[in-house]
Design a protein around this motif. Structure first.
Motif, PDB file in Angstrom:
ATOM      1  N   UNK A  36     -81.619  14.809  25.022  1.00 57.55           N
ATOM      2  CA  UNK A  36     -82.979  14.863  23.972  1.00 57.55           C
ATOM      3  C   UNK A  36     -82.535  15.450  22.865  1.00 57.55           C
ATOM      4  N   UNK A  37     -83.466  15.408  21.743  1.00 59.36           N
ATOM      5  CA  UNK A  37     -83.108  16.112  20.356  1.00 59.36           C
ATOM      6  C   UNK A  37     -84.401  16.759  20.165  1.00 59.36           C
ATOM      7  N   UNK A  38     -84.142  18.168  19.617  1.00 59.93           N
ATOM      8  CA  UNK A  38     -85.447  19.072  19.410  1.00 59.93           C
ATOM      9  C   UNK A  38     -86.034  18.335  18.037  1.00 59.93           C
ATOM     10  N   UNK A  39     -87.490  18.207  18.035  1.00 60.20           N
ATOM     11  CA  UNK A  39     -88.047  17.520  16.927  1.00 60.20           C
ATOM     12  C   UNK A  39     -89.271  18.130  17.046  1.00 60.20           C
ATOM     13  N   UNK A  40     -90.138  18.131  15.916  1.00 63.66           N
ATOM     14  CA  UNK A  40     -91.470  18.360  15.602  1.00 63.66           C
ATOM     15  C   UNK A  40     -92.389  17.488  16.045  1.00 63.66           C
ATOM     16  N   UNK A  41     -93.318  17.835  17.194  1.00 64.38           N
ATOM     17  CA  UNK A  41     -93.827  16.615  17.852  1.00 64.38           C
ATOM     18  C   UNK A  41     -95.475  16.621  17.759  1.00 64.38           C
ATOM     19  N   UNK A  42     -96.170  15.775  18.086  1.00 64.77           N
ATOM     20  CA  UNK A  42     -97.846  15.753  18.273  1.00 64.77           C
ATOM     21  C   UNK A  42     -98.009  14.656  19.285  1.00 64.77           C
ATOM     22  N   UNK A  43     -98.671  15.076  20.269  1.00 67.23           N
ATOM     23  CA  UNK A  43     -99.305  14.271  21.280  1.00 67.23           C
ATOM     24  C   UNK A  43    -100.744  14.431  21.330  1.00 67.23           C
TER      25      UNK A  43
END
Length: 128
Positions: A36-43
């Motif tokens: 996995x790669x850290x990212x800025x996310x929205x769910x």
């Protein structure tokens, strides 16, 4: 109506994510889970933001990917039969569940997001 492809995707979600979910439950920071790669996310589902922070992002090939943010995760699968900017998604819906058995339906690409009337799934590269 579920197709064979939908059933195969759900099975992949259950098998592929189970071990990462356990590892994630033990890891409370945003340090990368294997692959996995850290990212800025929205769910966001039905107006509720389940992931709205740094999360873990993993491409799974062919434009498909998974987002993992603490208690929730979602799989986005490209849907080439519906067009190049169309995907289908599934998520766990129950906190800490290891199976993404809840369908989110068809989504259309909108920049870094995949959206429908009720769903928004986004992943942005973290700035260094």
């Amino acid at each position: 109506m579920m197709t064979f492809t939908d059933i195969a995707r759900i099975a992949l979600c259950a098998v592929a994510f189970g071990s990462a979910s356990i590892a994630g439950a033990e890891e409370t920071s945003t340090a990368a889970i294997e692959g996995f790669i850290p990212a800025r996310c929205l769910l966001q589902v039905n107006g509720i933001k389940y992931i709205a922070r740094t999360c873990q992002f993993r491409p799974t090939g062919g434009g498909d990917f998974v987002l993992y943010g603490g208690d929730y995760f979602a799989y986005v699968f490209m849907s080439p039969e519906d067009g190049p900017n169309t995907a289908v998604a599934h998520w766990n819906a129950e906190p800490s569940s290891t199976h993404a058995h809840n369908p989110l339906g068809k989504l259309e690409r909108d920049g870094a997001c995949w959206v429908s009337k009720a769903v928004r799934i986004c992943a942005w590269k973290l700035e260094k």
